[in-house]
Design an enzyme around this catalytic site. Structure first.
Site, PDB file in Angstrom:
ATOM      1  N   GLU A  33      54.222 -14.716   4.746  1.00  0.00           N
ATOM      2  CA  GLU A  33      53.032 -14.549   3.933  1.00  0.00           C
ATOM      3  C   GLU A  33      52.159 -15.775   4.224  1.00  0.00           C
ATOM      4  OE1 GLU A  33      54.004 -14.053  -0.206  1.00  0.00           O
ATOM      5  OE2 GLU A  33      51.887 -14.054  -0.743  1.00  0.00           O
ATOM      6  N   ARG A 258      69.598 -17.785   2.699  1.00  0.00           N
ATOM      7  CA  ARG A 258      68.449 -18.696   2.807  1.00  0.00           C
ATOM      8  C   ARG A 258      68.945 -20.062   3.178  1.00  0.00           C
ATOM      9  NH1 ARG A 258      63.816 -16.916   0.506  1.00  0.00           N
ATOM     10  NH2 ARG A 258      62.496 -18.732   0.297  1.00  0.00           N
ATOM     11  N   LYS A 268      57.527 -22.587  -1.102  1.00  0.00           N
ATOM     12  CA  LYS A 268      56.119 -22.902  -0.830  1.00  0.00           C
ATOM     13  C   LYS A 268      55.375 -23.261  -2.113  1.00  0.00           C
ATOM     14  CE  LYS A 268      55.706 -19.364   1.950  1.00  0.00           C
ATOM     15  NZ  LYS A 268      55.190 -18.226   2.696  1.00  0.00           N
TER      16      LYS A 268
HETATM   17  P1  ATP Z   1      58.893 -19.346   0.015  1.00  0.00           P
HETATM   18  O1  ATP Z   1      59.684 -19.194  -1.224  1.00  0.00           O
HETATM   19  O2  ATP Z   1      59.110 -20.628   0.720  1.00  0.00           O
HETATM   20  O3  ATP Z   1      57.447 -19.022  -0.187  1.00  0.00           O
HETATM   21  P2  ATP Z   1      59.111 -16.810   1.202  1.00  0.00           P
HETATM   22  O4  ATP Z   1      60.358 -16.076   1.524  1.00  0.00           O
HETATM   23  O5  ATP Z   1      58.272 -16.296   0.110  1.00  0.00           O
HETATM   24  O6  ATP Z   1      59.498 -18.311   1.023  1.00  0.00           O
HETATM   25  P3  ATP Z   1      57.643 -15.837   3.406  1.00  0.00           P
HETATM   26  O7  ATP Z   1      56.429 -16.371   4.035  1.00  0.00           O
HETATM   27  O8  ATP Z   1      57.528 -14.570   2.662  1.00  0.00           O
HETATM   28  O9  ATP Z   1      58.205 -16.964   2.462  1.00  0.00           O
HETATM   29  O10 ATP Z   1      58.837 -15.771   4.438  1.00  0.00           O
HETATM   30  C1  ATP Z   1      58.768 -15.251   5.732  1.00  0.00           C
HETATM   31  C2  ATP Z   1      60.164 -15.021   6.217  1.00  0.00           C
HETATM   32  O11 ATP Z   1      60.888 -16.246   6.241  1.00  0.00           O
HETATM   33  C3  ATP Z   1      60.910 -14.085   5.307  1.00  0.00           C
HETATM   34  O12 ATP Z   1      61.582 -13.129   6.100  1.00  0.00           O
HETATM   35  C4  ATP Z   1      61.871 -14.960   4.568  1.00  0.00           C
HETATM   36  O13 ATP Z   1      63.033 -14.296   4.233  1.00  0.00           O
HETATM   37  C5  ATP Z   1      62.114 -16.106   5.571  1.00  0.00           C
HETATM   38  N1  ATP Z   1      62.460 -17.324   4.852  1.00  0.00           N
HETATM   39  C6  ATP Z   1      61.703 -17.984   3.961  1.00  0.00           C
HETATM   40  N2  ATP Z   1      62.356 -19.046   3.479  1.00  0.00           N
HETATM   41  C7  ATP Z   1      63.552 -19.069   4.081  1.00  0.00           C
HETATM   42  C8  ATP Z   1      64.693 -19.926   4.011  1.00  0.00           C
HETATM   43  N3  ATP Z   1      64.718 -20.977   3.202  1.00  0.00           N
HETATM   44  N4  ATP Z   1      65.753 -19.651   4.795  1.00  0.00           N
HETATM   45  C9  ATP Z   1      65.729 -18.590   5.618  1.00  0.00           C
HETATM   46  N5  ATP Z   1      64.707 -17.754   5.736  1.00  0.00           N
HETATM   47  C10 ATP Z   1      63.619 -17.977   4.980  1.00  0.00           C
HETATM   48 MG    MG Z   2      57.006 -14.768  -0.163  1.00  0.00          MG
END
Ligand code: ATP
Ligand code: MG
Length: 540
Positions: A33, A258, A268
């Protein structure tokens, strides 16, 4: 993947290949995102998604999940592309969830036509109240039995902009009594009169993640939709939407753990606050766990890829030790970083019997790798050594300088400390030393045997630099998500005014080992600033 046995995702892929199920190879996607910079947790997902497509043959989409317009921006879109490329991966196609808005709308209309979705005109609060709890079933909305015709009409008017934000939502008609709350008539579309960075003002209804994601996966022919464990409870909904939509492909969703890292935060939302509240100096502050921060700190892509490979892919969430990341960073720099001399806390040394001008000492850039070449080091009667390398009253087994004792200046001469000059506060500010002209490194006939070797720079030619040394951003290994600002380490940045040998400034390379001190890197934004990447040994 030579560190351990194949992880469960790779095993699954190999199994699918063996059964002949992947004629077009492995197709994956990385779906960020664009609401922040990528962090090392994302790197794990990137290495996995791009890694399996590389290893088994196939393709990886970089897909921006841009369904949440108000929080997203072009800056984030650009930084994400730059970071994925910098990590060493190439996407086969760049897409946006918003590319599919028209198709998604049609799939929603189909659901309505098949009586699988309805427009709910309850308030957000009413919807929440009727959702039930983990132990109690939810209640049907009074709008659940609207006719298909009425739903189609309302949904079209939602799109046409006839309603204000929050007046209606489109919900899937599944089961308000499902033990899985995600299946209790989840919202598929909401009204939001906001400008979208790509589609502009074309849309005022936006699809929700759970609707968008599975259909985007299906449209792109993703063979393995890999996501993190918190989406396991969404999998029935992922499957429901695809089962009830006329898509010709139904990818499997597979969840993995994760990545968490000690002494930092990864969400984020929290990283945003660090930036907004100016606790750090932007998303690329070298203390941030972002890819941009790590890069600016001097970490190279191979180290991050190695780290992700060592962390592996499992079904168990865990917080990995910072030591493992530092180990990978060091290992990557060890063989390739040029060694030079940098003095972090300078102490002036005057060689009282030095009569000449400047002498040039040749020195290899790397002890083991001759191909990295040599540089010239100016040596003169006024030098700087490290304050730590002198002690008035040395402890036992001291191998550095102390009153009356000798030490070798690396690549240079042996010196003896004759006198130390202190300021009014009792701090040593200068050493008066004798050097031994027949002790020059490489042609030493002095027969002297000093116990230690220290690094130095020649005062007149050394280049003054600012050296930024970083500690952990948080005082505790697992900062709390609710009060994480209280866990901030107030001493995470130490700024020193030091000197480096001129060749390090002249050389185009950015990564260096300062002998005996650690790995450092020229700051990409601020001339004359070096960032400490990592110490030479574990622990600090
Ligand atoms: P955040 O909570 O940091 O915003 P998010 O999952 O909402 O993380 P996205 O931009 O939606 O962030 O994530 C893009 C991809 O990265 C998704 O497939 C997500 O599962 C993966 N991802 C995000 N954070 C992690 C993590 N800590 N470990 C492994 N994969 C991750
Ligand atoms: Mg997200």
């Amino acid at each position: 993947m030579d560190h351990e046995a194949k992880d469960f995702i790779r095993q699954r892929i190999e199994h699918d290949i063996a059964k002949g199920q992947l004629p077009a190879g492995v197709v994956t996607r990385f779906p960020p995102e664009p609401n922040g910079y990528l962090h090392i947790g994302h790197a794990k997902s990137i290495c996995l998604n791009f890694g399996v497509a590389q290893e088994y043959g196939g393709a990886t989409f970089l897909r921006f999940d841009d369904t949440n317009p108000s929080k997203e921006s072009e800056e984030f879109v650009q930084s994400i592309q730059a970071d994925v490329a910098w990590l060493g991966f190439e996407w086969s196609t760049l897409t946006h969830a918003s590319d599919y808005f028209e198709e998604l709308y049609k799939f929603a209309v189909d659901l309505i036509s098949n009586d699988k979705a309805y427009v709910d005109s309850s308030t957000a609060e009413e919807i929440r109240e009727r959702r039930g709890t983990l132990t109690e079933p939810g209640q049907n909305s009074p709008f659940r039995d609207r006719s298909v015709a009425e739903n189609l009409d309302l949904f079209a008017r939602m799109r046409a902009g006839e309603f204000a934000d929050g007046e209606h939502v489109l919900r899937a008609k599944i089961d308000m009594a499902s033990p899985n709350i995600n299946m209790r008539d989840p919202v598929l579309y909401r009204i939001r009169h906001v400008h979208h960075q790509r589609t502009g003002d074309k849309w005022c209804i936006y699809p929700m993640y759970d609707f968008t994601h599975c259909i985007s996966d299906a449209l792109e022919g993703i063979t393995h939709s890999l996501c993190t464990l918190e989406f396991a409870d969404h999998r029935p909904l992922y499957d429901w939407v695809l089962d009830n939509s006329n898509v010709n492909f139904h990818p499997p969703q597979i969840e993995f753990s994760r990545l968490g890292l000690e002494y930092t935060v990864m969400s984020k939302r929290l990283l945003h606050r660090l930036v907004e509240e100016k606790i750090v100096d932007g998303w690329d502050d070298p203390r941030m766990p972002t890819i941009a921060g790590l890069r600016r700190r001097g970490v190279r892509p191979a180290a991050i890829r190695d780290f992700c490979s060592r962390v592996g892919v499992t079904k168990v969430d865990n917080r990995v030790e910072m030591n493992l990341l530092e180990f990978c960073i060091r290992k990557d720099l060890e063989d390739t970083a040029r060694r030079g001399m940098g003095v972090l806390r300078p102490l002036k040394v005057t060689l009282t019997n030095w009569t000449g001008d400047v002498e040039i000492m040749p020195g290899r850039w790397h002890g083991k790798d001759e191909s990295l070449g040599e540089r010239d080091m100016p040596f003169s009667g006024e030098l700087y050594i490290e304050q730590d390398d002198f002690a008035i009253e040395p402890p036992k087994k001291w191998k550095r300088l102390s009153p009356g004792e000798m030490v070798r200046l690396r690549y240079g001469y042996i010196i003896r400390c004759d006198e130390h000059i202190c300021d009014e506060a009792g701090e040593v500010v200068e050493l008066k030393c004798t050097y031994f002209p027949d002790s020059r490194s490489g042609s030493d006939t002095s027969g002297l045997k000093p116990k230690g070797v220290v690094h130095w720079v020649s005062a007149a030619q050394a280049v003054p630099v600012e050296i930024r040394s970083y500690n952990r951003l948080f005082r505790v290994p697992d900062p709390s998500a609710t009060s994480f600002l209280e866990d901030i380490n107030p001493d995470s940045l130490e700024i020193l005014q030091g000197f480096v040998e001129p060749a390090m400034i002249e050389h185009e390379d950015t990564h260096f080992q300062f002998e005996r001190q650690g790995y450092f890197c020229k700051d990409s934004k601020l001339p004359g600033v070096f960032n400490k990447t990592v110490s030479l040994r574990e622990g600090f």
